[in-house]
Scaffold this motif. Structure first.
Motif, PDB file in Angstrom:
ATOM      1  N   THR A 291      26.649  41.672  30.726  1.00 41.19           N
ATOM      2  CA  THR A 291      26.448  42.556  29.579  1.00 41.19           C
ATOM      3  C   THR A 291      27.357  43.772  29.749  1.00 41.19           C
ATOM      4  OG1 THR A 291      24.708  43.851  30.642  1.00 41.19           O
ATOM      5  CG2 THR A 291      24.014  41.847  29.449  1.00 41.19           C
ATOM      6  N   PRO A 292      27.558  44.541  28.687  1.00 42.57           N
ATOM      7  CA  PRO A 292      28.379  45.759  28.828  1.00 42.57           C
ATOM      8  C   PRO A 292      27.858  46.689  29.923  1.00 42.57           C
ATOM      9  CG  PRO A 292      28.101  45.245  26.521  1.00 42.57           C
ATOM     10  CD  PRO A 292      27.210  44.287  27.285  1.00 42.57           C
ATOM     11  N   ASN A 293      26.550  46.849  30.035  1.00 37.23           N
ATOM     12  CA  ASN A 293      25.988  47.707  31.083  1.00 37.23           C
ATOM     13  C   ASN A 293      26.242  47.105  32.468  1.00 37.23           C
ATOM     14  OD1 ASN A 293      24.473  50.065  31.897  1.00 37.23           O
ATOM     15  ND2 ASN A 293      22.905  48.614  32.547  1.00 37.23           N
ATOM     16  N   GLN A 294      26.094  45.791  32.593  1.00 41.16           N
ATOM     17  CA  GLN A 294      26.364  45.131  33.875  1.00 41.16           C
ATOM     18  C   GLN A 294      27.840  45.267  34.244  1.00 41.16           C
ATOM     19  OE1 GLN A 294      24.799  41.280  32.802  1.00 41.16           O
ATOM     20  NE2 GLN A 294      22.907  41.611  33.967  1.00 41.16           N
ATOM     21  N   LEU A 295      28.723  45.190  33.248  1.00 44.24           N
ATOM     22  CA  LEU A 295      30.154  45.373  33.521  1.00 44.24           C
ATOM     23  C   LEU A 295      30.431  46.785  34.017  1.00 44.24           C
ATOM     24  CD1 LEU A 295      31.785  43.422  30.589  1.00 44.24           C
ATOM     25  CD2 LEU A 295      32.277  43.076  33.013  1.00 44.24           C
TER      26      LEU A 295
ATOM     27  N   GLU B 222      28.340  48.690  35.658  1.00 45.81           N
ATOM     28  CA  GLU B 222      27.839  48.708  37.040  1.00 45.81           C
ATOM     29  C   GLU B 222      28.782  47.952  37.970  1.00 45.81           C
ATOM     30  OE1 GLU B 222      25.408  50.497  38.281  1.00 45.81           O
ATOM     31  OE2 GLU B 222      24.945  51.302  36.297  1.00 45.81           O
ATOM     32  N   ALA B 223      29.351  46.858  37.490  1.00 45.80           N
ATOM     33  CA  ALA B 223      30.297  46.087  38.299  1.00 45.80           C
ATOM     34  C   ALA B 223      31.540  46.925  38.601  1.00 45.80           C
ATOM     35  CB  ALA B 223      30.687  44.796  37.573  1.00 45.80           C
ATOM     36  N   ARG B 224      32.031  47.636  37.611  1.00 40.87           N
ATOM     37  CA  ARG B 224      33.200  48.508  37.836  1.00 40.87           C
ATOM     38  C   ARG B 224      32.868  49.599  38.857  1.00 40.87           C
ATOM     39  NH1 ARG B 224      37.214  47.384  34.216  1.00 40.87           N
ATOM     40  NH2 ARG B 224      36.557  46.224  32.381  1.00 40.87           N
ATOM     41  N   ASN B 225      31.675  50.170  38.755  1.00 38.37           N
ATOM     42  CA  ASN B 225      31.262  51.182  39.736  1.00 38.37           C
ATOM     43  C   ASN B 225      31.174  50.582  41.132  1.00 38.37           C
ATOM     44  OD1 ASN B 225      31.110  53.247  37.856  1.00 38.37           O
ATOM     45  ND2 ASN B 225      28.968  52.841  37.390  1.00 38.37           N
ATOM     46  N   TRP B 226      30.661  49.353  41.225  1.00 37.14           N
ATOM     47  CA  TRP B 226      30.569  48.687  42.536  1.00 37.14           C
ATOM     48  C   TRP B 226      31.968  48.462  43.096  1.00 37.14           C
ATOM     49  CZ3 TRP B 226      32.148  44.022  44.656  1.00 37.14           C
ATOM     50  CH2 TRP B 226      31.604  43.731  45.906  1.00 37.14           C
ATOM     51  N   ILE B 227      32.892  48.021  42.243  1.00 34.50           N
ATOM     52  CA  ILE B 227      34.261  47.762  42.694  1.00 34.50           C
ATOM     53  C   ILE B 227      34.901  49.052  43.213  1.00 34.50           C
ATOM     54  CG2 ILE B 227      36.596  47.161  41.908  1.00 34.50           C
ATOM     55  CD1 ILE B 227      35.195  45.098  40.023  1.00 34.50           C
ATOM     56  N   LYS B 228      34.647  50.159  42.531  1.00 35.93           N
ATOM     57  CA  LYS B 228      35.223  51.446  42.957  1.00 35.93           C
ATOM     58  C   LYS B 228      34.751  51.835  44.352  1.00 35.93           C
ATOM     59  CE  LYS B 228      35.750  53.190  38.268  1.00 35.93           C
ATOM     60  NZ  LYS B 228      35.256  54.128  37.256  1.00 35.93           N
ATOM     61  N   ASN B 229      33.576  51.374  44.746  1.00 41.53           N
ATOM     62  CA  ASN B 229      33.010  51.718  46.045  1.00 41.53           C
ATOM     63  C   ASN B 229      33.100  50.585  47.059  1.00 41.53           C
ATOM     64  OD1 ASN B 229      32.080  54.325  45.238  1.00 41.53           O
ATOM     65  ND2 ASN B 229      30.508  53.301  44.064  1.00 41.53           N
ATOM     66  N   CYS B 230      33.715  49.480  46.671  1.00 46.50           N
ATOM     67  CA  CYS B 230      33.739  48.277  47.508  1.00 46.50           C
ATOM     68  C   CYS B 230      34.922  48.308  48.477  1.00 46.50           C
ATOM     69  CB  CYS B 230      33.826  47.049  46.610  1.00 46.50           C
ATOM     70  SG  CYS B 230      33.851  45.497  47.503  1.00 46.50           S
ATOM     71  N   SER B 231      34.648  48.047  49.729  1.00 42.66           N
ATOM     72  CA  SER B 231      35.692  48.062  50.762  1.00 42.66           C
ATOM     73  C   SER B 231      36.866  47.143  50.473  1.00 42.66           C
ATOM     74  CB  SER B 231      35.094  47.716  52.127  1.00 42.66           C
ATOM     75  OG  SER B 231      34.159  48.689  52.491  1.00 42.66           O
TER      76      SER B 231
END
Length: 68
Positions: free
Chosen positions: A11-15, A17-26
């Motif tokens: 969903t747009p909200n999940q996307l 959150e996914a972008r935020n996770w990627i920004k913090n992902c090693s």
């Protein structure tokens, strides 16, 4: 002809959150925030599928758990 399974959707909200996770992902630490924002939705989904332990389904479960 290849037998590719259809890409799972977020969903747009999940996307977001996914972008935020990627920004913090090693594994993706070499990307700047603006580069992550420029990724297509398909690139974000493919990245989560590849780098998130358990793929898209586990990512969705994690989001659901955080909402509760």
């Amino acid at each position: 002809m290849t037998n590719q399974k259809p890409m799972e959707e977020l969903t747009p909200n999940q996307l977001l959150e996914a972008r935020n996770w990627i920004k913090n992902c090693s594994p993706w630490g070499d990307l700047q925030e603006e580069q992550v924002d420029e990724l297509t939705d398909d690139e974000v989904i493919a990245g989560i599928a590849r780098h998130f332990e358990g793929g898209i389904s586990e990512f969705k479960k994690m989001l659901l758990a955080e909402e509760q």
